[in-house]
Design a protein around this motif. Structure first.
Motif, mmCIF file in Angstrom:
data_model
loop_
_atom_site.group_PDB
_atom_site.id
_atom_site.type_symbol
_atom_site.label_atom_id
_atom_site.label_comp_id
_atom_site.label_asym_id
_atom_site.label_seq_id
_atom_site.Cartn_x
_atom_site.Cartn_y
_atom_site.Cartn_z
ATOM 1 N N ARG B 21 0.835 -1.202 0.000
ATOM 2 C CA ARG B 21 0.000 0.000 0.000
ATOM 3 C C ARG B 21 0.869 1.250 0.000
ATOM 4 N NH1 ARG B 21 -2.516 -4.064 1.873
ATOM 5 N NH2 ARG B 21 -4.785 -4.279 1.887
ATOM 6 N N GLU B 62 -7.274 2.555 -7.099
ATOM 7 C CA GLU B 62 -7.986 1.640 -6.216
ATOM 8 C C GLU B 62 -9.283 2.292 -5.753
ATOM 9 O OE1 GLU B 62 -7.315 -0.494 -1.897
ATOM 10 O OE2 GLU B 62 -5.580 0.367 -2.916
ATOM 11 N N LYS B 64 -12.248 2.250 -3.153
ATOM 12 C CA LYS B 64 -12.441 1.692 -1.831
ATOM 13 C C LYS B 64 -13.799 2.111 -1.267
ATOM 14 C CE LYS B 64 -8.488 1.132 0.501
ATOM 15 N NZ LYS B 64 -7.390 1.419 1.420
ATOM 16 N N ASP B 147 -11.080 -0.273 4.067
ATOM 17 C CA ASP B 147 -12.219 -1.045 3.585
ATOM 18 C C ASP B 147 -12.635 -1.971 4.727
ATOM 19 O OD1 ASP B 147 -13.871 -2.938 2.536
ATOM 20 O OD2 ASP B 147 -12.671 -3.317 0.739
ATOM 21 N N ASN B 149 -14.373 -4.460 4.966
ATOM 22 C CA ASN B 149 -14.440 -5.892 4.693
ATOM 23 C C ASN B 149 -13.096 -6.467 4.267
ATOM 24 O OD1 ASN B 149 -17.127 -5.960 5.369
ATOM 25 N ND2 ASN B 149 -17.779 -5.413 3.298
ATOM 26 N N ASN B 150 -12.039 -5.712 4.541
ATOM 27 C CA ASN B 150 -10.718 -6.206 4.205
ATOM 28 C C ASN B 150 -9.785 -6.016 5.397
ATOM 29 O OD1 ASN B 150 -8.305 -6.923 3.123
ATOM 30 N ND2 ASN B 150 -8.377 -5.491 1.399
ATOM 31 N N ASP B 152 -6.865 -6.856 5.806
ATOM 32 C CA ASP B 152 -5.495 -6.485 5.425
ATOM 33 C C ASP B 152 -5.289 -4.977 5.536
ATOM 34 O OD1 ASP B 152 -5.640 -9.114 4.835
ATOM 35 O OD2 ASP B 152 -5.209 -8.935 2.691
ATOM 36 N N ASP B 153 -6.339 -4.221 5.163
ATOM 37 C CA ASP B 153 -6.283 -2.765 5.269
ATOM 38 C C ASP B 153 -6.055 -2.351 6.718
ATOM 39 O OD1 ASP B 153 -6.565 -1.939 2.717
ATOM 40 O OD2 ASP B 153 -8.521 -0.972 2.972
ATOM 41 N N ASN B 266 -21.136 -6.470 8.344
ATOM 42 C CA ASN B 266 -19.708 -6.159 8.362
ATOM 43 C C ASN B 266 -18.999 -6.746 9.580
ATOM 44 O OD1 ASN B 266 -20.144 -4.824 6.021
ATOM 45 N ND2 ASN B 266 -19.611 -2.787 6.760
ATOM 46 N N GLN B 273 -12.873 -13.008 9.175
ATOM 47 C CA GLN B 273 -11.511 -12.737 8.709
ATOM 48 C C GLN B 273 -10.498 -12.820 9.846
ATOM 49 O OE1 GLN B 273 -11.892 -8.944 6.721
ATOM 50 N NE2 GLN B 273 -12.423 -9.925 4.785
#
Lengths: 170, 617
Positions: B21, B62, B64, B147, B149-150, B152-153, B266, B273
């Motif tokens: 990123r 990207e 988002k 995000d 739903n991610n 990793d972010d 969410n 996750q």
């Protein structure tokens, strides 16, 4: 005694076929645990729009609990209805932010338009008009939802237009 | 993705995500919270995806979909990074120009920028907008950047590093002392010191302990918990895991309103996750500590926000509170020690662990530390979620951040703390907002609802509104609350309908004192606050309703009528066109007239008139 008959009377408005496949899936997801009763009833409600007596009988049997326990939860929580509800459930937000921006007037105009009062369903089972204390879109008040879709920044005219759109749909 | 087995595993992954990123890369962040959703985010998203594809930008930019940016009034919000160019109220048809000019050429489109209503200047960057400039967004800041739903972010922004720090470098007792030293207090309303709650729960007798997150945000007018769960559920989960470690619990619950479908969704994704990465579940990061979280959806009962009621509801029962001589930290859910904290409280925990308790305690006032998120709504220009250090004055929040009252109306009162709170008049606008100061003027912090009212709001009607709300939400098991609130509601309805009698105010005060003293739970104990504060600060309005049979604000329909001021009316005819009852008549350019028999007092003419010629009489 009279009260019980009255309740039964309401419940017998419509006989619902019991979708055991769906119900078994719901019960399984909730581990057939009476502790998850509220979520089980929510899933029943999501399918039938209300809590049909026949379905509740089935839940009683499978969870091995008393009908009175289910009845107490079904009447305590606002999310549940023992009467059939319409295809489109309109929720007028009466949260404080919507209230101070005139939500009452939106409710009145919808009542007038649909010719029903709060908590009632139109004869053709198309619309149910309900109120909710806050949907959490306070910055956009007044807000209504029709099933899962929210509409914000309304006045009478805009609210009526939204309903017209649903009226036109089959 | 395989589970992370150690601190090292986590750190390697985090560095990888950071590397992926590049902070200089092009990101279009689009608010997809419930607020902007109601303003049409979905359509904007579709247009954006289509346009990016059309311009061959796929892979170069990207897109988002983030959580709530807080400035809901201006939704749907699009922010373009790295510059942070802020476009408010974006419509699908604006997208081609935004993509072509700003994304491709880096040009700023002047007329699409936010226009400050006070200075009339266009402002290009979000951080320079007065609404954001005076905030301190430590809890809420990441909402517009990640995000939801991610995971990793979240990890790339040092998410879960507080958990790693707690698990591998601190003992549970050290975590508890850090929270105690930070001065963090419950953000759900009570303001109880969080560290002490955890310590008591840890020491309580019992084998199994539970931690819980109260997301039954029933307070009408407050929505910060919804926005946090929708936009950054990992920060709440991380707080809960740290709390569970400190308390010695292996099972957690989030009790969330079913009226918040996006938050439920969410949060569910967030839990899944976190489990996949081994941040939740058995042997978290190889530390030997186990913790799982379950979501429980509420059935729509305000009283279930009360701790004992919430725990009954979690057990699948009717949510009736019990007396609290035995605290829930000793005997709560399934009669076991249970620590219940609000969403925002949990989200503060990782921040404290990461930055240290001393830093956190340096923010705020003597007894209220850190920041608080308020939902600034009602009759204020910039509505939305506002995060400020404790001790910020009401004036700063309402005027500097909120931009003041729109349509040249006059400020009347601000209601804090929801149905259990009180109304604060203009005299106290310079009050620094913290738990103690609000209590001194008869209100409460509550969960942070802040509803601004102007001259067109009737304070008696407002008190009636809150009392009616609580009448419907009272669980009905204790008499003072059930009967007392019903009686107050009847008296207030009488007053609003023009049937008020001399002595009603005194009777209300007497009832209020009784209800406050003898109710079983917090719902009843705080129920009379709105009545008591409106009587205290706006007694003359009650008297006008009772004695003169007038509603000065023009809200209570039985107590006013509209008249046209013949001198101010220039006969523009707008009101007559808008009147649904055809009650307004008059020739163009001549003063108009309202037929009182036809008028239903819907206020359409009053709001439509640009010359203030419609008067409330």
């Amino acid at each position: 005694m009279e009260r019980i008959t009255a309740i039964k009377g309401e419940l017998q408005v419509k006989i619902e076929p019991i979708d055991t496949v769906y119900l078994d899936k719901v019960l399984e997801q909730n581990m057939q645990d009476p502790e998850n009763l509220i979520m089980i009833l929510q899933d029943v409600s999501a399918k039938y729009n209300y809590l049909p007596r026949e379905v509740l009988n089935y839940v009683v049997e499978r969870l091995n609990v008393s009908m009175s326990l289910i009845y107490s939860a079904a009447t305590f929580y606002k999310a549940f209805s023992l009467k059939p509800r319409g295809k489109y459930i309109i929720n007028v937000c009466l949260g404080t932010a919507c209230h101070v921006r005139g939500a009452e007037k939106i409710k009145e105009s919808l009542e007038e338009r649909l010719n029903i009062h709060e908590g009632e369903t139109t004869e053709n089972l198309k619309f149910t008009l309900e109120t909710v204390r806050c949907l959490g879109c306070c910055a956009l008040g007044p807000v209504i939802t029709v099933n899962e879709t929210s509409y914000g920044g309304l006045d009478r005219g805009k609210a009526l237009k939204i309903i017209e759109k649903y009226e036109d749909e089959a | 993705m395989s589970k992370l087995q150690s601190q090292k595993n986590y750190e390697v992954l985090r560095e990888q995500f950071k590397k992926e990123r590049d902070p200089e890369r092009l990101v279009v962040s689009l608010c997809a919270g419930s607020g902007c959703g109601a303003s049409g985010t979905k359509e904007v998203m579709k247009a954006l995806e289509k346009e990016v594809l059309k311009n061959g930008l796929k892979g170069k930019v990207e897109i988002k979909a983030t959580g709530c940016h807080g400035f809901c009034e201006q939704g749907p919000i699009v922010v373009i990074y790295p510059e942070g160019i802020f476009y408010p109220k974006v419509k699908p048809e604006d997208i081609p120009e935004i993509v072509a000019k700003t994304i491709v050429n880096g040009e700023v489109i002047e007329n699409k920028l936010y226009k400050d209503p006070l200075s009339k200047k266009r402002i290009s960057k979000g951080k320079d907008i007065p609404f954001y400039r005076q905030q301190l967004r430590i809890v809420f800041g990441n909402n517009g950047l990640i995000d939801p739903n991610n995971i990793d972010d979240y990890i790339s922004m040092d998410g879960y590093s507080a958990l790693v720090k707690a698990l591998f470098t601190m003992s549970p007792e050290e975590v508890i002392s850090a929270i105690k030293e930070s001065g963090l207090r419950g953000r759900g309303g009570g303001g109880f010191p969080t560290g002490i709650k955890w310590e008591t729960c840890r020491k309580a007798h019992g084998d199994i302990r539970y931690v819980m997150c109260n997301a039954d945000e029933g307070d009408p007018g407050a929505y910060m918990d919804r926005s946090l769960l929708e936009g950054n559920s990992h920060s709440v989960l991380e707080g809960m895991i740290i709390g569970a470690y400190a308390i010695g619990s292996n099972q957690g619950f989030v009790y969330v309103r079913n009226e918040y479908p996006l938050a439920v969704k969410n949060l569910g994704i967030g839990i899944k996750q976190a489990e996949e990465y081994g941040l939740l579940g058995k042997n978290i990061l190889g530390s030997g500590f186990d913790f799982t979280v379950k979501i429980s959806r509420g059935g729509g009962a305000f009283v279930c926000g009360e701790s004992t009621a919430l725990m009954r509801s979690l057990e699948g029962k009717v949510g009736r509170p019990r007396a609290k001589y035995v605290h829930t930290v000793d005997k709560g859910y399934r009669e076991s020690p249970s620590a219940l904290n609000n969403v925002e409280t949990w989200a503060n925990v990782p921040i404290i662990i990461n930055n240290g308790p001393e830093w956190y305690a340096s923010l705020g006032t003597e007894k209220s530390k850190g920041t608080k998120v308020f939902s600034l709504v009602g009759k204020v220009r910039n509505t939305g979620l506002v995060e400020v250090p404790m001790g910020t004055s009401l004036r700063t929040i309402i005027y500097d951040i909120g931009g003041g009252i729109p349509k040249k109306k006059k400020f009347k009162a601000v209601q804090t703390g929801g149905p259990s709170g009180g109304c604060i008049p203009e005299d106290f606008l310079d009050l620094p907002v913290d738990y103690e100061r609000l209590a001194e003027v008869g209100s409460i912090m509550g969960s942070g609802g802040m509803i601004v009212m102007d001259q067109d709001n009737c304070m008696v009607d407002l008190a009636r509104y809150f009392v009616d709300f609580l009448k419907n939400e009272s669980c009905g098991q204790c008499t003072p609350c059930r009967e007392g609130i019903t009686q107050m509601s009847e008296i207030l309805t009488d007053i609003c309908e023009g049937n008020g009698k001399e002595g009603d105010i005194e009777l209300l005060e007497e009832l209020a004192t009784m209800i406050k003293r003898f109710s079983l739970c917090g719902l009843g104990k705080t129920a009379p606050n709105s009545v008591l504060t409106t009587i205290l600060y706006f007694r003359e309005e009650y008297e006008a309703h009772i004695r003169d049979k007038k509603c000065p604000a023009g809200v209570c329909k039985a107590l006013f009528h509209y008249e046209v001021d013949e001198e101010l009316c220039n006969g523009c005819h707008l009101c007559a066109l808008k009147c649904p009852q055809e009650a307004v008549t008059g020739e163009k350019k001549e003063p108009h007239h309202i037929d009182q028999d036809k008028c239903i007092k819907c206020s359409i003419c009053y709001e439509a008139c640009k010359f203030d010629a419609i008067l409330i009489k």
